[in-house]
Design an enzyme around this catalytic site. Structure first.
Site, PDB file in Angstrom:
ATOM      1  N   ASP A  30       0.852  -1.178   0.000  1.00 36.73           N
ATOM      2  CA  ASP A  30       0.000   0.000   0.000  1.00 36.73           C
ATOM      3  C   ASP A  30       0.896   1.238   0.000  1.00 36.73           C
ATOM      4  O   ASP A  30       2.099   1.153   0.257  1.00 36.73           O
ATOM      5  CB  ASP A  30      -0.902  -0.027   1.242  1.00 36.73           C
ATOM      6  CG  ASP A  30      -1.947   1.069   1.231  1.00 36.73           C
ATOM      7  OD1 ASP A  30      -2.421   1.430   0.145  1.00 36.73           O
ATOM      8  OD2 ASP A  30      -2.269   1.588   2.312  1.00 36.73           O
ATOM      9  N   ASP A  32      -0.249   5.038   1.100  1.00 35.00           N
ATOM     10  CA  ASP A  32      -0.466   5.935   2.238  1.00 35.00           C
ATOM     11  C   ASP A  32      -0.430   5.151   3.548  1.00 35.00           C
ATOM     12  O   ASP A  32      -1.123   4.150   3.713  1.00 35.00           O
ATOM     13  CB  ASP A  32      -1.810   6.648   2.098  1.00 35.00           C
ATOM     14  CG  ASP A  32      -1.840   7.607   0.915  1.00 35.00           C
ATOM     15  OD1 ASP A  32      -0.831   8.290   0.692  1.00 35.00           O
ATOM     16  OD2 ASP A  32      -2.858   7.644   0.193  1.00 35.00           O
TER      17      ASP A  32
END
Length: 276
Positions: A30, A32
């Protein structure tokens, strides 16, 4: 018959590791909360990316954000201090385009979204139109239009299939939260009685399309994320080794609320460098 009392899931004494870093051939991560936090790189993120590049590891940075093209996101990450090639970025818009190309090559599509989505669909050979579309595809935008939403509702009621790039109900901004794809999808669903098929996390479809992109196999691929309810559950359902980092949304005390566990729990990706 009386109901069984709720049982608190057992908290493992330490990380549950069944594959060492050396055995993982491909990495999904991922963005953020894992690599960047409030436009600043997470400690160890730049070094981890460089390690993957230096050792020719196949990897992709995943995001549910469908607003930007991979080139746009690479530029934004660069300004945050992370050098990630655009070919190593995989968005929900790209995953949606791959899904639709597989389902109906050359489909006619009415789109609510921005350049990241329209570019991905166009490059996948889709026809973007508001005339008798096969699909209505809803993505992220900062300028949701009442007229566009009304058109989408009418087209869905007329028989167009409903697709959403991701389920996120809100998105961040400097002034506070903003309504996002999931919130607008709920509005359209309420008006049409149709629930969209959603491509992005936590749908494992997002992970499978990413793995296909880099010719990865679930047995030798890991997913790094900061959210139990998207990154970890989707990685688990896709059969991946899952690594939860505590540099984003999830806190260690939150983990016990979920009936599943990641394979590893680390403070940040900096801790992962020791395994590579």
């Amino acid at each position: 018959m009386s109901e069984s009392p709720d049982v608190e899931p057992t908290q493992p004494a330490g990380p549950v590791v069944y594959r060492s870093g050396q055995e993982i051939e491909c990495w999904l991560t991922d963005m953020d909360g894992v690599l960047v936090h409030e436009n600043h790189p997470v400690p160890g993120a730049a070094e981890l990316i460089q390690r993957w590049v230096d050792t020719s590891r196949r990897f992709l940075v995943l995001t549910n954000n469908s607003i930007y093209t991979p080139r746009d996101l690479a530029a934004r990450l660069s300004s945050s201090g992370l050098s990630i090639p655009e070919e190593n970025i995989w968005t929900s818009a790209l995953a949606t385009a791959v899904f639709l190309k597989d389902q109906m090559p050359g489909a006619r599509i009415y789109v609510i979204g921005e350049a990241g989505l329209t570019t991905a669909l166009h490059e996948a050979g889709m026809i973007l139109t508001d005339q008798d579309p096969d699909y209505v595809v809803l993505g992220e935008t900062r300028t949701y239009s009442f007229n566009a939403i009304t058109t989408a509702i009418r087209l869905i009621l007329d028989g167009a299939r409903f697709i959403a790039t991701n389920p996120d109900a809100t998105g961040p901004s400097r002034d506070g939260v903003l309504p996002a794809t999931g919130a607008i999808a709920a509005l359209i669903s309420k008006a049409t009685g149709r629930t969209p098929y959603t491509i992005g996390k936590p749908n494992p479809m997002m992970f499978r399309s990413a793995m296909n992109q880099i010719d990865a196999h679930s047995e030798t691929t890991a997913m790094i994320g900061d959210r139990m309810d998207t990154d970890i559950i989707a990685g688990m359902e896709a059969g991946l080794h899952t690594v939860l980092v505590l540099s984003g949304i999830t806190r260690r005390e939150d983990i016990a609320a979920y009936p599943f566990r990641p394979n590893q729990i680390l403070s940040s990706v900096k801790d992962l460098l020791q395994q590579l």
